[in-house]
Design an enzyme around this catalytic site. Structure first.
Site, PDB file in Angstrom:
ATOM      1  N   HIS A   1      57.474  14.852  45.239  1.00  0.00           N
ATOM      2  CA  HIS A   1      57.755  14.765  43.798  1.00  0.00           C
ATOM      3  C   HIS A   1      56.573  15.243  42.959  1.00  0.00           C
ATOM      4  O   HIS A   1      56.237  14.661  41.941  1.00  0.00           O
ATOM      5  CB  HIS A   1      58.107  13.319  43.438  1.00  0.00           C
ATOM      6  CG  HIS A   1      58.553  13.124  42.017  1.00  0.00           C
ATOM      7  ND1 HIS A   1      59.572  13.854  41.444  1.00  0.00           N
ATOM      8  CD2 HIS A   1      58.120  12.272  41.036  1.00  0.00           C
ATOM      9  CE1 HIS A   1      59.748  13.476  40.181  1.00  0.00           C
ATOM     10  NE2 HIS A   1      58.871  12.512  39.917  1.00  0.00           N
TER      11      HIS A   1
ATOM     12  N   ASP B   1      63.660  15.871  39.409  1.00  0.00           N
ATOM     13  CA  ASP B   1      63.628  17.217  39.981  1.00  0.00           C
ATOM     14  C   ASP B   1      65.040  17.760  40.170  1.00  0.00           C
ATOM     15  O   ASP B   1      65.313  18.947  39.949  1.00  0.00           O
ATOM     16  CB  ASP B   1      62.899  17.208  41.336  1.00  0.00           C
ATOM     17  CG  ASP B   1      61.509  16.622  41.234  1.00  0.00           C
ATOM     18  OD1 ASP B   1      60.839  16.861  40.212  1.00  0.00           O
ATOM     19  OD2 ASP B   1      61.089  15.908  42.173  1.00  0.00           O
TER      20      ASP B   1
END
Length: 309
Positions: A145, A116
């Protein structure tokens, strides 16, 4: 230095391939027969779990539980880096298994959310029209996540976004960071998910952990960690969230013993506060799923007999 690989197929071949790379590591690959998992884990200081099937959370839960059991019994002091999705649930699964075996140390458990961060850096560089900046751009990404639990704190980007960026384009950027995995699946026409970028991100985080383990100071990285790893930092983060969560992704300082400090969110915009608020219910559900999965698995094993534990 040694690198051990374990899977149900192909690991000897992959190990042979990797062993030709010019590094100081001796590489060996093991399969399930002849105590392959135990051989892989014996003496391990860092264990990376990328195992499983893309976008198959139910299957991955069982795989991660079994691997966590092997680690808890063979290398309980190792740092555990969980890549297998859904990270928001698989990290709690590892924690619960370790608790069952009486070897849980929250400082040594990490959910790898680096992809990310890598995406955020790359996409911001694209907006700044200078991809050469991508390695230098640092954007904290907090929460979890997956999807809406991924919260990029663009207001804290080391390289500010252009003042001319419209609110709509800002929203599009946030969405792209949150759902970048879908972009890859679509581009692969359903034939796979993010593998190369994930391998890069996993290697980046693992390298930081190893550097910290060897004594390097001041290394920080976002990671989905148990807040119990740093009670003081966890309490400060809980105050910011106005909600008690057992796990959360925030920037953490790494040390030779694992997590040294969990950093707070700091000053964020109202829009980012709204993103964090939206992430919390989803995170609660994800974490609960992981904890419940292990409880039910152990209950079933007990009902089936001690030999199944």
């Amino acid at each position: 230095m040694q690198l051990g690989l374990y899977d149900i197929v192909n690991t000897p071949g992959v190990a042979s391939d990797l062993s030709h790379i010019a590094t100081p590591a001796k590489v060996e690959g093991y399969l399930p027969p002849d105590d392959g998992l135990k051989k892989t884990l014996t003496g391990a200081h860092v264990v990376v779990i990328p195992a499983g099937v893309p976008r198959k959370p139910g299957i991955n839960a069982g795989i991660v539980k079994d691997l966590a059991t092997g680690i808890a019994t063979t290398a309980p002091k190792a740092f555990i880096l969980v890549i297998s999705n859904p990270v928001n649930s698989t990290v709690p699964i590892v924690a619960e298994v370790f608790k069952k075996h009486g070897v849980y140390d929250p400082k040594r458990l990490f959910g790898v959310t680096t992809l990310d961060v890598v995406r955020a850096s790359t996409f911001v560089a694209e907006i700044l029209k200078d991809l050469s900046l991508s390695k230098d751009i640092v954007v904290p990404v907090v929460g979890g996540h997956s999807g809406v639990t991924i919260v990029p704190l663009l207001s804290q980007s080391s390289h500010p976004l252009p003042a001319s960026l419209s609110a709509e384009d800002h929203k599009t950027l946030v969405n792209r960071i949150q759902f970048g995995g879908d972009e890859v699946v679509k581009a692969k026409q359903g034939g796979g998910s993010a593998t190369l970028s994930m391998a890069y991100a996993g290697a980046e985080f693992a390298a930081k952990v190893i550097r910290a383990l060897k004594g390097e100071k001041g290394i920080t990285a976002p990671s989905f960690v148990p807040l119990a790893a740093d009670p003081a930092g966890g309490a400060e983060l809980t105050k910011e969230l106005e909600k008690e969560l057992e796990f959360f992704s925030s920037t953490v300082e790494l040390g030779a013993g694992g997590v040294v400090k969990i950093h707070p969110l700091g000053t964020i915009t109202d829009a980012e506060k709204a993103l964090v608020k939206a992430a919390i219910p989803e995170l609660e559900g994800n974490i609960s799923k992981g904890i419940t999965y292990v409880a039910e698995a152990y209950k079933k094993a007990e009902e089936d007999g001690p030999a199944r534990l």
